[in-house]
Design an enzyme around this catalytic site. Structure first.
Site, PDB file in Angstrom:
ATOM      1  N   PRO A 112      -3.098 -49.939  12.353  1.00 47.88           N
ATOM      2  CA  PRO A 112      -3.995 -50.464  13.398  1.00 47.88           C
ATOM      3  C   PRO A 112      -5.413 -49.914  13.290  1.00 47.88           C
ATOM      4  O   PRO A 112      -6.323 -50.421  13.937  1.00 47.88           O
ATOM      5  CB  PRO A 112      -3.330 -50.033  14.710  1.00 47.88           C
ATOM      6  CG  PRO A 112      -2.251 -49.086  14.359  1.00 47.88           C
ATOM      7  CD  PRO A 112      -2.000 -49.147  12.882  1.00 47.88           C
ATOM      8  N   GLU A 128       3.616 -44.082  14.489  1.00 49.47           N
ATOM      9  CA  GLU A 128       3.275 -42.690  14.810  1.00 49.47           C
ATOM     10  C   GLU A 128       2.270 -42.151  13.816  1.00 49.47           C
ATOM     11  O   GLU A 128       1.494 -41.268  14.127  1.00 49.47           O
ATOM     12  CB  GLU A 128       4.502 -41.773  14.794  1.00 49.47           C
ATOM     13  CG  GLU A 128       5.499 -42.015  15.900  1.00 49.47           C
ATOM     14  CD  GLU A 128       6.630 -42.908  15.443  1.00 49.47           C
ATOM     15  OE1 GLU A 128       6.459 -43.637  14.437  1.00 49.47           O
ATOM     16  OE2 GLU A 128       7.688 -42.891  16.105  1.00 49.47           O
ATOM     17  N   ARG A 180      -0.851 -68.933   0.868  1.00 45.09           N
ATOM     18  CA  ARG A 180      -1.206 -70.345   1.065  1.00 45.09           C
ATOM     19  C   ARG A 180      -2.557 -70.698   0.475  1.00 45.09           C
ATOM     20  O   ARG A 180      -2.889 -71.862   0.328  1.00 45.09           O
ATOM     21  CB  ARG A 180      -1.107 -70.723   2.536  1.00 45.09           C
ATOM     22  CG  ARG A 180      -2.020 -69.968   3.451  1.00 45.09           C
ATOM     23  CD  ARG A 180      -1.624 -70.178   4.904  1.00 45.09           C
ATOM     24  NE  ARG A 180      -1.609 -71.578   5.294  1.00 45.09           N
ATOM     25  CZ  ARG A 180      -2.695 -72.326   5.406  1.00 45.09           C
ATOM     26  NH1 ARG A 180      -3.884 -71.815   5.178  1.00 45.09           N
ATOM     27  NH2 ARG A 180      -2.603 -73.598   5.759  1.00 45.09           N
TER      28      ARG A 180
HETATM   29  N1  ADE Z   1       0.874 -51.177  12.049  1.00 42.73           N
HETATM   30  C1  ADE Z   1       0.945 -51.007  13.380  1.00 42.73           C
HETATM   31  N2  ADE Z   1       0.119 -51.805  14.039  1.00 42.73           N
HETATM   32  C2  ADE Z   1      -0.544 -52.521  13.091  1.00 42.73           C
HETATM   33  C3  ADE Z   1      -1.545 -53.511  13.133  1.00 42.73           C
HETATM   34  N3  ADE Z   1      -2.080 -53.925  14.288  1.00 42.73           N
HETATM   35  N4  ADE Z   1      -1.988 -54.012  11.970  1.00 42.73           N
HETATM   36  C4  ADE Z   1      -1.482 -53.585  10.798  1.00 42.73           C
HETATM   37  N5  ADE Z   1      -0.529 -52.647  10.701  1.00 42.73           N
HETATM   38  C5  ADE Z   1      -0.058 -52.122  11.833  1.00 42.73           C
END
Ligand code: ADE
Length: 268
Positions: A90, A117, A155
């Site tokens: 994230p 985590e 794609r």
């Molecule tokens: N792993 C956890 N959340 C994620 C996200 N939003 N994008 C990519 N990998 C992730």
């Protein structure tokens, strides 16, 4: 295109490999997905891949050694030169269509599925070439994100979509970055706008009629209508997308006309 996916849940991917676009692309040899169980690169008999975080705190963190070993084994086995090593997390840069278009020009990509985590920071700093997020929300692992990346990239590979489904017609497609050899290059892409509205039969459903222009057979009028719809819809639904786009004076005029009427952007 080869996708090497490093994961503790190789079984997670069975459904996407067995359905739809990815299944077709794999069967036709346009792409190959190689799943690598991270635990195969652990060095103890319990196949340990994580440990408690230094400094305390909840949860477990992926250890660096198995990830480095896995990637180094893939690099050694590969005849291709350098290729992206992507850590899904994230904290990464956001996956956009332009990012997928860039990946579609690569021969090979390694996708590392992290866990929420955390992954030892030395992986992001010294192993991955890219850190990629699929959106500003937290998933419990990178597997879903890796699946999204593979679908978005596959794609775009030449030959994967037929002419009728050309990626040139997609929302967000850049005007000039579709991979070479892609289908239907003769068609006009809409330069990063959202898609125009689509309708099918019946022409009248519960009193909601299909716009007359689409039934007219006038292809020039239909093209013009679609372009205007794409413009106005992008302005209403995702106004920030328009900021990055080169608009013609006609486009500006269409937007100006629409702003006085019902077409205020939907968000501030
Ligand atoms: N792993 C956890 N959340 C994620 C996200 N939003 N994008 C990519 N990998 C992730």
């Amino acid at each position: 295109m080869i996708f090497d996916v490093i994961t503790i849940f190789p079984g997670f991917f069975s459904s996407i490999l067995e359905h739809g676009l990815l299944k077709r692309a794999l069967a036709a040899g346009h792409a190959q997905i190689c799943l690598h169980d991270l635990r195969d690169y652990a060095d103890d008999r319990h196949r340990t891949v994580d440990d408690r975080p230094f400094g305390g705190g909840p949860g477990m963190v992926f250890k660096p050694e198995p990830l480095f070993r896995a990637v180094e084994a893939l690099k050694t086995a590969s005849v291709e030169g350098s290729f992206p090593i992507v850590l899904l997390s994230p904290q990464g840069r956001l996956l956009k269509q332009a990012v997928a278009e860039g990946f579609a020009r690569q021969a090979r990509i390694i996708l590392i599925c992290g866990r929420y985590e955390g992954v030892d920071e030395r992986v992001a700093e010294n192993l991955a070439t890219d850190e990629l997020s699929i959106g500003d929300y937290v998933l419990s692992g990178g597997e879903l994100a890796a699946a999204v990346v593979m679908e978005a990239v596959t794609r775009l590979l030449p030959g994967v979509l037929g002419n009728e489904e050309s990626p040139e017609q997609d929302s967000f497609t850049s005007s000039s970055t579709t991979p070479e050899g892609s289908t239907a290059l003769g068609r006009q892409g809409r330069h990063g706008l959202l898609d125009f509205p689509q309708y099918t039969r019946p022409t009248d459903f519960r009193g909601w009629r299909v716009p007359e222009v689409l039934l007219s057979g006038n292809h020039k009028a239909i093209r013009q209508w679609r372009h205007r719809q794409a413009l106005v819809r992008t302005w209403r639904k995702r106004p920030e997308v328009l900021l990055d786009l080169p608009l013609s004076s006609d486009d500006r005029q269409v937007l100006q006309e629409s702003q006085g009427s019902t077409c205020q952007p939907l968000k501030a």
